[in-house]
Design a protein around this motif. Structure first.
Motif, short mmCIF file in Angstrom:
data_model
loop_
_atom_site.label_atom_id
_atom_site.label_comp_id
_atom_site.label_asym_id
_atom_site.label_seq_id
_atom_site.Cartn_x
_atom_site.Cartn_y
_atom_site.Cartn_z
N VAL A 8 72.30 -44.74 10.06
CA VAL A 8 72.66 -44.75 8.65
C VAL A 8 71.45 -45.23 7.86
N TYR A 9 71.04 -44.43 6.90
CA TYR A 9 69.86 -44.73 6.09
C TYR A 9 68.66 -45.08 6.97
N ARG A 89 77.98 -46.22 3.13
CA ARG A 89 77.92 -44.76 3.21
C ARG A 89 79.31 -44.14 3.10
#
Length: 94
Positions: A8-9, A89
């Motif tokens: 994530v990211y 997210r």
């Protein structure tokens, strides 16, 4: 909070294998015997992939103290960041 395995990211969730490698990198030696002791004290085999097992290992490492505890803290920070970013997210995607 949700536990997602996907990055994530740009940040991936730490694994037990990555924790072993991180500990070996900072301990200055292979640490096979001490790694086996940590696994045994945690009640793990080292092949687990779930978050609960990783958290149990990190708690054992923290209780050990010294550089092992510092390594555990770094992996814990990474795990918490990944978990929280996964939640963000999900909120943004909703």
């Amino acid at each position: 909070m949700p536990h997602s395995d996907s990055p994530v990211y740009g940040l991936s969730r730490p694994t037990i294998d990555e924790t072993r490698a991180a500990l070996a990198a900072v301990s200055g030696h292979g640490g096979t015997a001490s790694w086996q002791q940590l696994l045994s004290a945690s009640g793990l085999t080292g092949t687990e992939t779930d978050v609960a097992s990783l958290e149990r290992l990190l708690a054992t490492m923290t209780a050990t103290g010294g550089v092992t505890a510092q390594c555990a803290r770094a992996q814990t920070i990474r795990l918490v960041c990944h978990t929280r970013l996964s939640a963000v997210r999900e909120m943004v995607s909703a």
